[in-house]
Design a protein around this motif. Structure first.
Motif, PDB file in Angstrom:
ATOM      1  N   GLU A 293       0.911  -1.257   0.067  1.00 21.59           N
ATOM      2  CA  GLU A 293      -0.005   0.200  -0.061  1.00 21.59           C
ATOM      3  C   GLU A 293       0.935   1.302   0.090  1.00 21.59           C
ATOM      4  O   GLU A 293       0.578   2.284  -0.643  1.00 21.59           O
ATOM      5  CB  GLU A 293      -1.229  -0.049   1.174  1.00 21.59           C
ATOM      6  CG  GLU A 293      -1.903  -1.278   1.123  1.00 21.59           C
ATOM      7  CD  GLU A 293      -3.137  -0.996   2.123  1.00 21.59           C
ATOM      8  OE1 GLU A 293      -3.076   0.040   2.899  1.00 21.59           O
ATOM      9  OE2 GLU A 293      -4.064  -1.707   2.081  1.00 21.59           O
ATOM     10  N   THR A 294       1.909   1.335   0.739  1.00 20.69           N
ATOM     11  CA  THR A 294       2.746   2.648   0.813  1.00 20.69           C
ATOM     12  C   THR A 294       3.751   2.622  -0.260  1.00 20.69           C
ATOM     13  O   THR A 294       3.838   3.668  -1.085  1.00 20.69           O
ATOM     14  CB  THR A 294       3.445   2.688   2.053  1.00 20.69           C
ATOM     15  OG1 THR A 294       2.442   2.527   3.380  1.00 20.69           O
ATOM     16  CG2 THR A 294       4.138   3.804   2.282  1.00 20.69           C
ATOM     17  N   ASN A 295       4.564   1.654  -0.406  1.00 22.25           N
ATOM     18  CA  ASN A 295       5.597   1.796  -1.270  1.00 22.25           C
ATOM     19  C   ASN A 295       5.100   1.469  -2.863  1.00 22.25           C
ATOM     20  O   ASN A 295       5.725   1.917  -3.869  1.00 22.25           O
ATOM     21  CB  ASN A 295       6.558   0.326  -1.105  1.00 22.25           C
ATOM     22  CG  ASN A 295       7.154   0.962   0.378  1.00 22.25           C
ATOM     23  OD1 ASN A 295       6.674   1.796   1.015  1.00 22.25           O
ATOM     24  ND2 ASN A 295       8.081  -0.160   0.785  1.00 22.25           N
ATOM     25  N   MET A 296       4.022   0.534  -3.162  1.00 22.49           N
ATOM     26  CA  MET A 296       3.501   0.294  -4.249  1.00 22.49           C
ATOM     27  C   MET A 296       2.137   0.765  -4.835  1.00 22.49           C
ATOM     28  O   MET A 296       1.550   0.658  -5.844  1.00 22.49           O
ATOM     29  CB  MET A 296       3.695  -1.346  -4.611  1.00 22.49           C
ATOM     30  CG  MET A 296       5.031  -2.007  -4.454  1.00 22.49           C
ATOM     31  SD  MET A 296       5.012  -3.481  -4.801  1.00 22.49           S
ATOM     32  CE  MET A 296       4.819  -3.500  -6.587  1.00 22.49           C
ATOM     33  N   HIS A 297       1.785   1.506  -3.510  1.00 20.43           N
ATOM     34  CA  HIS A 297       0.381   2.156  -4.133  1.00 20.43           C
ATOM     35  C   HIS A 297      -0.614   1.490  -4.464  1.00 20.43           C
ATOM     36  O   HIS A 297      -1.638   1.594  -5.154  1.00 20.43           O
ATOM     37  CB  HIS A 297       0.483   3.409  -5.095  1.00 20.43           C
ATOM     38  CG  HIS A 297       1.778   4.221  -4.734  1.00 20.43           C
ATOM     39  ND1 HIS A 297       1.513   5.249  -3.444  1.00 20.43           N
ATOM     40  CD2 HIS A 297       2.887   4.498  -5.121  1.00 20.43           C
ATOM     41  CE1 HIS A 297       2.767   5.901  -3.490  1.00 20.43           C
ATOM     42  NE2 HIS A 297       3.618   5.457  -4.550  1.00 20.43           N
ATOM     43  N   GLY A 298      -0.755   0.129  -3.911  1.00 23.29           N
ATOM     44  CA  GLY A 298      -1.925  -0.703  -4.214  1.00 23.29           C
ATOM     45  C   GLY A 298      -2.815  -1.139  -2.785  1.00 23.29           C
ATOM     46  O   GLY A 298      -2.892  -0.036  -2.140  1.00 23.29           O
ATOM     47  N   ARG A 299      -3.331  -2.285  -2.765  1.00 21.18           N
ATOM     48  CA  ARG A 299      -4.303  -2.299  -1.586  1.00 21.18           C
ATOM     49  C   ARG A 299      -4.204  -3.771  -1.271  1.00 21.18           C
ATOM     50  O   ARG A 299      -3.982  -4.761  -2.151  1.00 21.18           O
ATOM     51  CB  ARG A 299      -5.617  -2.040  -1.834  1.00 21.18           C
ATOM     52  CG  ARG A 299      -6.152  -0.678  -2.114  1.00 21.18           C
ATOM     53  CD  ARG A 299      -7.557  -0.468  -2.483  1.00 21.18           C
ATOM     54  NE  ARG A 299      -7.768  -0.880  -3.787  1.00 21.18           N
ATOM     55  CZ  ARG A 299      -8.997  -1.021  -4.464  1.00 21.18           C
ATOM     56  NH1 ARG A 299     -10.214  -0.748  -3.745  1.00 21.18           N
ATOM     57  NH2 ARG A 299      -9.328  -1.392  -5.624  1.00 21.18           N
ATOM     58  N   LEU A 300      -4.146  -4.009   0.112  1.00 22.29           N
ATOM     59  CA  LEU A 300      -3.953  -5.454   0.554  1.00 22.29           C
ATOM     60  C   LEU A 300      -5.243  -5.554   1.456  1.00 22.29           C
ATOM     61  O   LEU A 300      -5.394  -5.000   2.521  1.00 22.29           O
ATOM     62  CB  LEU A 300      -2.832  -5.714   1.257  1.00 22.29           C
ATOM     63  CG  LEU A 300      -2.595  -7.006   2.037  1.00 22.29           C
ATOM     64  CD1 LEU A 300      -2.785  -8.248   0.922  1.00 22.29           C
ATOM     65  CD2 LEU A 300      -1.262  -6.963   2.744  1.00 22.29           C
ATOM     66  N   ARG A 301      -6.122  -6.550   1.326  1.00 25.28           N
ATOM     67  CA  ARG A 301      -7.086  -6.955   2.192  1.00 25.28           C
ATOM     68  C   ARG A 301      -7.393  -8.586   2.662  1.00 25.28           C
ATOM     69  O   ARG A 301      -6.522  -9.291   1.818  1.00 25.28           O
ATOM     70  CB  ARG A 301      -8.477  -6.636   1.536  1.00 25.28           C
ATOM     71  CG  ARG A 301      -8.654  -5.071   1.059  1.00 25.28           C
ATOM     72  CD  ARG A 301      -8.765  -4.230   2.368  1.00 25.28           C
ATOM     73  NE  ARG A 301      -8.890  -2.884   1.950  1.00 25.28           N
ATOM     74  CZ  ARG A 301      -7.918  -2.034   1.673  1.00 25.28           C
ATOM     75  NH1 ARG A 301      -6.738  -2.288   1.991  1.00 25.28           N
ATOM     76  NH2 ARG A 301      -8.396  -0.711   1.335  1.00 25.28           N
TER      77      ARG A 301
END
Length: 322
Positions: A293-301
């Protein structure tokens, strides 16, 4: 009539003096207004300068805080890698066990062949070929793990499917030793084939995030076996790839019985662990979330399914993919 004329002449005689007084009053009032305006202007300029100085100081503090946070995240990433190093050494042992066993059998066979007079040039050539193949496999294993522990300093464009397969290869032998099957299935609904599926990000950090999730899945399955007293329970981890017009969705689902905490998002908190003391550092899933989320600007759920937990990683597709 004469008296009225005298009074009128007296008033007209005093009029210049009244106008003078009124002029002084007007000048004084104007001067006071100018002084007040000047004071207000000076005060406003001082406030503007203070505001500019405060903004500059705040900007410096924010930049310092962001830099410090980034540094702390990098330290935690390295700590997470070090925490995983013990498991990696175990994985290397599993990777090396088979080729070492094959080399041992080859050497024993050489002794028997010599005793029975079966050693000739074709036999020696075949023995050398098989031995060198096993040694090269062991060397490639070391290179794979060495590359994994290198820090990615810049974002690169990399093949997502290849990165996932390289990561699963690191734990495949270890999974097999725990009777856990791992597979990657693509349920793609868009045109790009998996071999042309690219994203931008930190390759090794992404691999570490996936590895942390896979390690958590393995621990969940082994914990379920102990909890249910079912050592023969077949473990399974299924990874899926789905495509949307703008994102890649990586699903990692296990049959470890699910996560029994509320709210379930607490598993991403730093130093929070559902494992027994000494069996988990509590930073693996936290670092996975930071990386994604922070380094690759994705989402983890994460969510619980019928038989276990499902982690979902969403990443933007590379604009220049293909």
């Amino acid at each position: 009539i004469e008296q009225l004329c005298d009074r009128a002449q007296g008033l007209f005689a005093q009029r210049p003096r009244n106008w003078m007084v009124m002029g002084h009053i007007a000048f004084g009032a104007g001067l006071l207004f100018f002084v007040a305006f000047l004071a207000a202007f000076i005060q406003e300029e001082r406030l503007k300068k203070r505001l500019v100085a405060l903004n500059a100081d705040l900007q410096r503090r924010v930049e310092a805080a962001v830099a410090s946070q980034r540094q702390q995240e990098q330290i935690l990433i390295q700590q997470s890698k070090l925490a995983a190093m013990g498991e990696m050494i175990g994985a290397i042992a599993h990777q090396w066990r088979q080729p070492l066993n094959a080399l041992s059998i080859t050497i024993q066979d050489l002794e028997d062949a010599w005793a029975h007079g079966e050693v000739d040039e074709p036999y020696i050539r075949d023995l050398v070929r098989r031995s060198v193949g096993q040694i090269n496999h062991m060397s490639e294993t070391i290179n794979d793990f060495r590359n994994f522990f290198k820090e990615s300093k810049e974002q690169t464009r990399f093949n997502l499917t290849t990165a996932i397969l390289e990561t699963t290869a690191l734990v495949e032998k270890q999974y097999n030793s725990h009777n856990i099957a791992i597979s990657l299935a693509g349920s793609t609904q868009s045109t790009p084939a998996p071999e042309t599926l690219f994203i931008r990000g930190y390759l090794n950090e992404f691999k570490q995030a996936v590895l942390n999730i896979l390690g958590n899945a393995k621990d969940a399955i082994t914990a379920r076996r102990l909890r249910e007293k079912a050592p023969q329970l077949a473990g399974e981890v299924v990874m899926t790839l789905e495509l949307t017009p703008t994102e890649v969705v990586l699903g990692i689902e296990d049959n470890g019985g699910g996560i029994e905490i509320e709210p379930i998002e607490r598993v991403f908190e730093p130093y929070f662990s559902t494992k027994e003391e000494g069996q988990g550092s509590g930073i693996g899933l936290y670092m996975a979330k930071v990386i994604i989320e922070t380094n690759m600007h994705g989402r983890l759920r994460v969510e619980n399914r019928a038989d276990g937990a499902r982690f979902e990683v969403r990443l933007k597709r590379s604009e220049d993919e293909g």
